[in-house]
Design a protein around this motif. Structure first.
Motif, PDB file in Angstrom:
ATOM      1  N   VAL A  60       0.838  -0.949  -0.045  1.00  0.00           N
ATOM      2  CA  VAL A  60       0.184  -0.271   0.318  1.00  0.00           C
ATOM      3  C   VAL A  60       0.927   0.938   0.215  1.00  0.00           C
ATOM      4  CG1 VAL A  60      -0.131   0.484   2.542  1.00  0.00           C
ATOM      5  CG2 VAL A  60      -2.646   0.773   1.160  1.00  0.00           C
ATOM      6  N   PHE A  61       2.478   1.389   0.301  1.00  0.00           N
ATOM      7  CA  PHE A  61       2.853   2.375   0.804  1.00  0.00           C
ATOM      8  C   PHE A  61       3.569   2.532  -0.390  1.00  0.00           C
ATOM      9  CE2 PHE A  61       2.719   1.259   5.480  1.00  0.00           C
ATOM     10  CZ  PHE A  61       1.914   1.846   5.819  1.00  0.00           C
ATOM     11  N   ASP A  62       3.650   3.254  -1.873  1.00  0.00           N
ATOM     12  CA  ASP A  62       4.334   3.163  -2.985  1.00  0.00           C
ATOM     13  C   ASP A  62       5.571   3.984  -2.984  1.00  0.00           C
ATOM     14  OD1 ASP A  62       3.927   2.162  -5.741  1.00  0.00           O
ATOM     15  OD2 ASP A  62       2.794   3.662  -6.798  1.00  0.00           O
ATOM     16  N   ASP A  63       6.815   3.154  -2.874  1.00  0.00           N
ATOM     17  CA  ASP A  63       7.993   3.374  -2.439  1.00  0.00           C
ATOM     18  C   ASP A  63       8.721   2.661  -3.253  1.00  0.00           C
ATOM     19  OD1 ASP A  63       8.247   1.731  -1.513  1.00  0.00           O
ATOM     20  OD2 ASP A  63       8.258   2.841   0.747  1.00  0.00           O
ATOM     21  N   ILE A  64       9.818   2.391  -3.446  1.00  0.00           N
ATOM     22  CA  ILE A  64      11.287   1.356  -3.722  1.00  0.00           C
ATOM     23  C   ILE A  64      11.082   0.015  -3.224  1.00  0.00           C
ATOM     24  CG2 ILE A  64      12.760   1.678  -1.446  1.00  0.00           C
ATOM     25  CD1 ILE A  64      13.277   2.172  -5.357  1.00  0.00           C
ATOM     26  N   VAL A  65       9.877   0.211  -2.861  1.00  0.00           N
ATOM     27  CA  VAL A  65       9.770  -1.719  -2.816  1.00  0.00           C
ATOM     28  C   VAL A  65       8.884  -2.092  -3.365  1.00  0.00           C
ATOM     29  CG1 VAL A  65       8.628  -3.102  -0.590  1.00  0.00           C
ATOM     30  CG2 VAL A  65       9.694  -0.823   0.214  1.00  0.00           C
ATOM     31  N   ASN A  66       8.086  -1.464  -4.129  1.00  0.00           N
ATOM     32  CA  ASN A  66       7.017  -1.701  -5.160  1.00  0.00           C
ATOM     33  C   ASN A  66       8.321  -1.715  -6.406  1.00  0.00           C
ATOM     34  OD1 ASN A  66       4.910  -2.398  -4.072  1.00  0.00           O
ATOM     35  ND2 ASN A  66       4.118  -0.395  -3.752  1.00  0.00           N
ATOM     36  N   GLU A  67       9.112  -1.011  -6.274  1.00  0.00           N
ATOM     37  CA  GLU A  67       9.873  -1.218  -8.029  1.00  0.00           C
ATOM     38  C   GLU A  67      10.616  -1.907  -7.423  1.00  0.00           C
ATOM     39  OE1 GLU A  67      12.103   2.863  -8.327  1.00  0.00           O
ATOM     40  OE2 GLU A  67       9.586   4.007  -7.055  1.00  0.00           O
ATOM     41  N   LEU A  68      10.606  -2.522  -6.592  1.00  0.00           N
ATOM     42  CA  LEU A  68      12.658  -4.211  -6.397  1.00  0.00           C
ATOM     43  C   LEU A  68      12.016  -4.557  -6.689  1.00  0.00           C
ATOM     44  CD1 LEU A  68      14.256  -2.465  -2.710  1.00  0.00           C
ATOM     45  CD2 LEU A  68      15.120  -2.298  -5.335  1.00  0.00           C
ATOM     46  N   ALA A  69      10.453  -5.589  -6.290  1.00  0.00           N
ATOM     47  CA  ALA A  69       9.932  -6.511  -6.335  1.00  0.00           C
ATOM     48  C   ALA A  69      10.305  -7.277  -8.219  1.00  0.00           C
ATOM     49  CB  ALA A  69       8.235  -6.270  -5.871  1.00  0.00           C
ATOM     50  N   PRO A  70       9.910  -6.508  -8.960  1.00  0.00           N
ATOM     51  CA  PRO A  70      10.150  -7.153 -10.085  1.00  0.00           C
ATOM     52  C   PRO A  70      11.469  -7.302 -10.371  1.00  0.00           C
ATOM     53  CG  PRO A  70       9.249  -5.377 -10.512  1.00  0.00           C
ATOM     54  CD  PRO A  70       8.754  -4.781  -8.932  1.00  0.00           C
ATOM     55  N   LYS A  71      12.630  -6.830  -9.987  1.00  0.00           N
ATOM     56  CA  LYS A  71      13.793  -6.341 -10.518  1.00  0.00           C
ATOM     57  C   LYS A  71      14.425  -7.600  -9.361  1.00  0.00           C
ATOM     58  CE  LYS A  71      14.741  -1.637 -10.545  1.00  0.00           C
ATOM     59  NZ  LYS A  71      15.438  -0.717 -10.319  1.00  0.00           N
ATOM     60  N   LEU A  72      13.517  -8.533  -8.526  1.00  0.00           N
ATOM     61  CA  LEU A  72      14.024 -10.175  -8.217  1.00  0.00           C
ATOM     62  C   LEU A  72      13.677 -11.564  -9.401  1.00  0.00           C
ATOM     63  CD1 LEU A  72      15.012 -11.407  -5.733  1.00  0.00           C
ATOM     64  CD2 LEU A  72      12.895 -11.383  -4.651  1.00  0.00           C
ATOM     65  N   GLU A  73      14.997 -11.272  -9.758  1.00  0.00           N
ATOM     66  CA  GLU A  73      14.535 -12.780 -10.530  1.00  0.00           C
ATOM     67  C   GLU A  73      15.464 -13.399 -10.388  1.00  0.00           C
ATOM     68  OE1 GLU A  73      15.760 -10.991 -15.185  1.00  0.00           O
ATOM     69  OE2 GLU A  73      14.620  -9.384 -14.618  1.00  0.00           O
ATOM     70  N   ASP A  74      16.471 -13.721 -10.510  1.00  0.00           N
ATOM     71  CA  ASP A  74      17.417 -14.448 -10.321  1.00  0.00           C
ATOM     72  C   ASP A  74      18.083 -15.016  -8.984  1.00  0.00           C
ATOM     73  OD1 ASP A  74      16.903 -16.462 -12.471  1.00  0.00           O
ATOM     74  OD2 ASP A  74      18.743 -14.324 -13.199  1.00  0.00           O
ATOM     75  N   GLY A  75      18.773 -14.301  -8.123  1.00  0.00           N
ATOM     76  CA  GLY A  75      19.325 -13.939  -6.607  1.00  0.00           C
ATOM     77  C   GLY A  75      19.107 -12.293  -6.253  1.00  0.00           C
ATOM     78  N   LEU A  76      19.367 -12.038  -5.382  1.00  0.00           N
ATOM     79  CA  LEU A  76      19.777 -11.701  -3.887  1.00  0.00           C
ATOM     80  C   LEU A  76      20.484 -11.596  -3.422  1.00  0.00           C
ATOM     81  CD1 LEU A  76      18.141  -8.368  -3.256  1.00  0.00           C
ATOM     82  CD2 LEU A  76      16.297  -9.801  -1.233  1.00  0.00           C
ATOM     83  N   VAL A  77      21.355 -10.039  -3.485  1.00  0.00           N
ATOM     84  CA  VAL A  77      22.222  -9.962  -2.069  1.00  0.00           C
ATOM     85  C   VAL A  77      21.990  -9.066  -0.705  1.00  0.00           C
ATOM     86  CG1 VAL A  77      24.488  -9.239  -1.939  1.00  0.00           C
ATOM     87  CG2 VAL A  77      24.283 -11.236  -3.427  1.00  0.00           C
ATOM     88  N   VAL A  78      21.285  -9.319  -0.002  1.00  0.00           N
ATOM     89  CA  VAL A  78      21.120  -7.630   0.762  1.00  0.00           C
ATOM     90  C   VAL A  78      22.863  -7.566   1.642  1.00  0.00           C
ATOM     91  CG1 VAL A  78      18.761  -8.092   0.848  1.00  0.00           C
ATOM     92  CG2 VAL A  78      20.345  -9.425   2.228  1.00  0.00           C
ATOM     93  N   ALA A  79      23.365  -6.111   1.414  1.00  0.00           N
ATOM     94  CA  ALA A  79      24.538  -5.617   2.086  1.00  0.00           C
ATOM     95  C   ALA A  79      24.113  -4.987   3.520  1.00  0.00           C
ATOM     96  CB  ALA A  79      25.440  -5.356   1.450  1.00  0.00           C
ATOM     97  N   SER A  80      24.619  -4.906   4.569  1.00  0.00           N
ATOM     98  CA  SER A  80      23.905  -3.949   6.314  1.00  0.00           C
ATOM     99  C   SER A  80      25.452  -3.655   6.546  1.00  0.00           C
ATOM    100  CB  SER A  80      23.640  -4.264   6.569  1.00  0.00           C
ATOM    101  OG  SER A  80      22.841  -3.338   7.084  1.00  0.00           O
ATOM    102  N   PRO A  81      25.574  -2.621   7.562  1.00  0.00           N
ATOM    103  CA  PRO A  81      25.894  -2.736   8.165  1.00  0.00           C
ATOM    104  C   PRO A  81      25.838  -3.112   9.110  1.00  0.00           C
ATOM    105  CG  PRO A  81      25.708  -0.578   8.145  1.00  0.00           C
ATOM    106  CD  PRO A  81      24.963  -1.092   6.933  1.00  0.00           C
ATOM    107  N   VAL A  82      26.588  -3.057  10.485  1.00  0.00           N
ATOM    108  CA  VAL A  82      25.760  -3.911  11.539  1.00  0.00           C
ATOM    109  C   VAL A  82      25.965  -2.625  12.498  1.00  0.00           C
ATOM    110  CG1 VAL A  82      26.120  -5.470  13.870  1.00  0.00           C
ATOM    111  CG2 VAL A  82      27.030  -5.584  11.590  1.00  0.00           C
TER     112      VAL A  82
END
Length: 143
Positions: A60-82
């Motif tokens: 329902v919140f129309d932001d980057i999250v809705n733009e990312l979903a179709p880009k998730l094709e074969d693999g996803l890497v998430v990187a974060s500082p601690v």
């Protein structure tokens, strides 16, 4: 093959970026298409469990999250500082909404996590991020 990398650091050019850039280099050398999205400093609110995504297939919140979903094709890497033995809260909000609101089958998409820290908390953050993959039935690429 296409891999989406989410950089959860708010600092462009920081340690997390260095790690992501190395992964991009290796992927490209192996012929893998890669797209990196910097999400760490974005204004991404958390999931409110309203359930609208079940009806519409989108958050329902129309932001980057809705733009990312179709880009998730074969693999996803998430990187974060601690931060205090946890991933960046903006990244966690993004992942929670991305995984909750996207109802397509993720079971054969590969997931990998990268964490960067000066002190402790890496294993807790690594576990926190990898749970998104395991809950979705995604194979996790180990280090």
């Amino acid at each position: 093959m296409k891999v989406l990398i989410l950089n959860g650091s708010p600092r462009v050019g920081g340690n997390t970026t260095v790690a992501v850039e190395e992964m991009e280099r290796i992927f490209r050398e192996e012929g893998v298409e890669v797209e990196t999205v910097q999400v760490g400093a974005r204004d991404i609110r958390g999931c409110i469990a309203c359930g609208r995504c079940a009806e519409t297939g989108r958050c329902v919140f129309d932001d980057i999250v809705n733009e990312l979903a179709p880009k998730l094709e074969d693999g996803l890497v998430v990187a974060s500082p601690v931060y205090y033995a946890s991933a960046n809260a903006t990244l966690v909000a993004c992942l929670t909404r991305l995984f909750y609101s996207s109802h397509f089958d993720k079971s054969m998409k590969v997931g990998a996590s990268v964490v960067c820290a000066r002190r402790g908390g890496c294993s807790a953050t690594f576990d926190e991020l990898n749970k998104f993959f395991t809950i979705a039935g995604m194979p996790v690429a180990s280090s």
